[in-house]
Design a protein around this motif. Structure first.
Motif, short mmCIF file in Angstrom:
data_model
loop_
_atom_site.label_atom_id
_atom_site.label_comp_id
_atom_site.label_asym_id
_atom_site.label_seq_id
_atom_site.Cartn_x
_atom_site.Cartn_y
_atom_site.Cartn_z
N GLN A 54 27.55 -18.52 -9.09
CA GLN A 54 27.48 -17.07 -8.77
C GLN A 54 27.67 -16.72 -10.53
N GLN A 55 28.98 -17.12 -11.54
CA GLN A 55 28.42 -17.02 -12.86
C GLN A 55 27.08 -15.87 -12.51
N ARG A 56 25.89 -16.54 -13.21
CA ARG A 56 24.47 -16.48 -13.03
C ARG A 56 24.17 -16.00 -12.52
N ASN A 57 24.49 -15.28 -10.88
CA ASN A 57 23.92 -14.27 -10.49
C ASN A 57 24.13 -13.27 -10.47
N LEU A 58 25.76 -13.14 -10.91
CA LEU A 58 26.96 -12.11 -11.14
C LEU A 58 26.60 -10.96 -12.82
N GLU A 59 26.58 -11.90 -13.79
CA GLU A 59 25.71 -11.76 -13.94
C GLU A 59 24.49 -10.39 -13.97
N LYS A 60 23.46 -11.47 -13.56
CA LYS A 60 22.09 -10.78 -13.41
C LYS A 60 21.87 -9.07 -13.05
N GLU A 61 23.24 -9.69 -11.78
CA GLU A 61 23.34 -8.41 -10.76
C GLU A 61 23.39 -6.83 -11.99
#
Length: 425
Positions: free
Chosen positions: A93-100
């Motif tokens: 979730q952290q990786r995806n939110l940072e990317k988003e």
């Protein structure tokens, strides 16, 4: 570069209010606490905050697409560099939110670790924070290198370009953890020797515990005359402070301990890492649980403190006094009602550490509570003090006795009241 010239990180704070999560707290107050946590780091500037209601967390992004887009616009508009999620966030979730969102992200555990790292002052505190941070970091290696695509190592069944690097980093962290544990063991042994030395001193230990920002350090300063950092800030005190003091108003001589504040959802890494720091609570003869009675969720905070004390293994048999602090922040009618209610309950005192109201009553309650707490003392009695010696044996207080050319060297274990009776013989 001076502190004033240092650039501040612009942060957005989000409290996920998950339906059916069993959280008893008001989401708005939970967000307020999360913002206060952010303010505890001097380099953070909070530029936005929101409670986000969720029926069910999304496994990959925590938030649904609509909320993701709305928050992304708000974060971009405020030019935030960092998003703080007040709750657990998985590495994926952290990786995806940072990317988003194109920003760095920290969850509640990561933020508290940052605060502890910023505040740790003693050698032991620094080591414990470092261990906790490494343990936390080890679980999040999957998200650390999206820009290098090192995470694309498959499921571990077949080697991939990232598998070797991640495993190497895990081994490096494990090596560091072993080194830190050895150093911490040395520090813990030293503290053990200090504790053993204190055990021979006939002064009971009184530990102040409570939710962070409950006013423990202000109360500590009021009782001891010390100058411990006492600010209206979460985690103002991190390392334990101990003072041997004569309590005011004719109170007994004690060792008073001010401890790190507790907080709801305390990261498990920190409960484990700071167990040694909180050993003073485990060794205490009396626990004073300090509550911010003016806080709207004082009751829920007290429940969190009780739960953490249980996790630490503090025995229910240790005497406790509940201290309702900050009555100076209540209006007159509420203050009178709180003082009256406290007086009706056993071992509850309403005080103001700032104004001093109720402090003499608290000292009297501590004195009464310690009257039956036993401690060890070393006595030397001459041959002509047979009456005193006989009294000690009659009360079954003698631990060891050695005869010398001048009389008797006796180790006794007794309560403060029994000690006073002995000196009146």
């Amino acid at each position: 570069m001076s502190d004033t010239a240092r650039p501040r990180t612009r942060a957005w704070v989000i409290h996920p209010d998950i339906a059916g999560a069993g959280r008893l707290r008001d989401p708005a107050l939970a967000l307020e606490e999360a913002v206060a946590l952010a303010h505890a780091l001097p380099d953070l500037e909070v530029v936005g905050s929101a409670v986000v209601r969720l029926r069910k967390p999304d496994a990959g992004r925590l938030l649904g697409r609509g909320k993701l887009a709305d928050l992304g616009q708000a974060i971009t508009a405020s030019e935030a560099d960092l998003v703080l999620i007040d709750g657990p966030v998985s590495p994926v979730q952290q990786r995806n939110l940072e990317k988003e969102w194109g920003v760095k992200l920290l969850d509640r555990t990561g933020l508290i670790l940052e605060i502890f790292s910023d505040r740790a002052a003693t050698r032991e505190g620094v080591l414990q924070v470092e261990m906790a941070a490494l343990s936390y970091q080890r679980t999040r290696l999957v998200r650390a290198w999206t820009h290098l695509e090192r995470q694309r190592g498959g499921l571990g069944f077949v080697g991939g370009p990232g598998e070797t690097q991640i495993e190497a980093d895990r081994r490096a962290i494990d090596t560091q953890l072993v080194r830190l544990r050895r150093q911490l063991d040395k520090v813990a042994r030293t503290r053990g020797l200090h504790r053993a030395a204190r055990a021979k001193v006939p002064f009971p230990i009184v530990a102040l515990v409570g939710y962070t920002n409950a006013g423990k350090s202000t109360l500590f300063n009021r009782l001891t005359g010390a100058e411990v950092l006492a600010k209206d800030m979460l985690f103002a005190t991190l390392d334990p402070t101990m003072r041997r003091v004569h309590l005011p108003d004719g109170g007994p001589e004690v060792i008073l301990s001010d401890t790190v504040g507790f907080i709801s959802d305390l990261p498990t890494e920190l409960v484990a890492a700071f167990r040694a720091t909180l050993e003073e609570v485990l060794e205490a003869d009396l626990i004073c649980h300090v509550r911010d009675i003016a806080h709207p969720e004082s009751r829920a905070q007290a429940a969190d403190v009780a739960a953490i004390l249980g996790k630490l293994g503090v025995r229910d048999t240790v005497p406790r006094i509940e201290v309702w602090n900050k009555i100076d922040r209540l209006d007159e009618e509420t203050r009178i009602a709180a003082v009256t209610q406290a007086a009706r309950q056993g071992n509850v005192l309403a005080v103001s550490a700032v104004t001093g109201q109720g402090i003499s009553d608290l000292v009297a309650a501590i004195t009464r509570a310690l009257a039956d707490v036993t401690h060890e003392s070393q006595l030397r009695l001459g041959f002509d003090e047979g009456r005193k010696r006989a009294w000690l044996f009659e009360k079954d207080l003698v631990e060891t006795e050695r005869q010398t050319s001048e009389g008797f060297e006796i180790t006794v274990r007794w309560s403060t009241r029994q000690e006073a009776q002995f000196h009146e013989l």
